[in-house]
Design an enzyme around this catalytic site. Sequence first.
Site, PDB file in Angstrom:
ATOM      1  N   LEU A  50       0.796  -1.225   0.000  1.00  0.00           N
ATOM      2  CA  LEU A  50       0.000   0.000   0.000  1.00  0.00           C
ATOM      3  C   LEU A  50       0.830   1.277   0.000  1.00  0.00           C
ATOM      4  O   LEU A  50       0.267   2.374  -0.078  1.00  0.00           O
ATOM      5  CB  LEU A  50      -0.942   0.004   1.215  1.00  0.00           C
ATOM      6  CG  LEU A  50      -1.930  -1.159   1.274  1.00  0.00           C
ATOM      7  CD1 LEU A  50      -2.713  -1.131   2.575  1.00  0.00           C
ATOM      8  CD2 LEU A  50      -2.875  -1.119   0.081  1.00  0.00           C
ATOM      9  N   SER A  51       2.151   1.162   0.118  1.00  0.00           N
ATOM     10  CA  SER A  51       2.984   2.365   0.126  1.00  0.00           C
ATOM     11  C   SER A  51       4.177   2.165  -0.797  1.00  0.00           C
ATOM     12  O   SER A  51       4.462   1.060  -1.241  1.00  0.00           O
ATOM     13  CB  SER A  51       3.475   2.675   1.542  1.00  0.00           C
ATOM     14  OG  SER A  51       4.538   1.812   1.898  1.00  0.00           O
ATOM     15  N   GLY A  52       4.879   3.249  -1.031  1.00  0.00           N
ATOM     16  CA  GLY A  52       6.034   3.205  -1.917  1.00  0.00           C
ATOM     17  C   GLY A  52       7.355   3.038  -1.192  1.00  0.00           C
ATOM     18  O   GLY A  52       8.410   3.298  -1.764  1.00  0.00           O
ATOM     19  N   THR A  60       4.031   0.326  -5.418  1.00  0.00           N
ATOM     20  CA  THR A  60       2.761   0.524  -4.729  1.00  0.00           C
ATOM     21  C   THR A  60       1.646  -0.121  -5.547  1.00  0.00           C
ATOM     22  O   THR A  60       1.612  -0.006  -6.762  1.00  0.00           O
ATOM     23  CB  THR A  60       2.469   2.034  -4.570  1.00  0.00           C
ATOM     24  OG1 THR A  60       3.566   2.640  -3.906  1.00  0.00           O
ATOM     25  CG2 THR A  60       1.198   2.271  -3.790  1.00  0.00           C
TER      26      THR A  60
END
Length: 184
Positions: A50-52, A60
């Site tokens: 869900l994040s980079g 992501t």
Amino acid sequence: MKGKRMLKVLSHFTTTLLFIVLLVTLFSVIAMKASGGEASVFGYQLKTVLSGSMEPEIQTGSIVAIKNANGQVTFQKGDIITFRTNDDMIVTHRIAEVEDGQYVTKGDANDAADAEQVSQENVIGEYTGFTLPYAGYVMNFANSSEGGAILLVLPGVGLLLYSIITIWRALRKIDQSGQEAKTD
């Protein structure tokens, strides 16, 4: 004659494909709901990123395969692990250091190491190297109540509409052959 045979083969192929999509979607949604959103394939957990924080290695919105830790005692510097934080979040980061049986982790795109060290009992598993870019967006959508309903309804509606069209064509063909028989 070849054209009719080709249309018949295409018709059977379309029906079969719609039915398979419906069954696979149904199985996937039910399996995800039954496991609390934790999809698992051949013993590997599938997690959505869900994040980079791990870019560029893991983008992501990707799905990653995680091999369960199963009591593995140690991981080494450089291993990518998925773990549960003290805030009950699930994170996938690389081990930057091992200190007194605790793991200092850091996302590849982050400037600093994570604030909390990770204990072995919080490790869920190790990243296997398998990544499916952008599929995590679909998995999250399917895991929502609206998404699950839509993914179950759409193939079913498609199959129903296709069946109605096929029946209508068959009835029209029967009607035409009946009218031709009357004129003879």
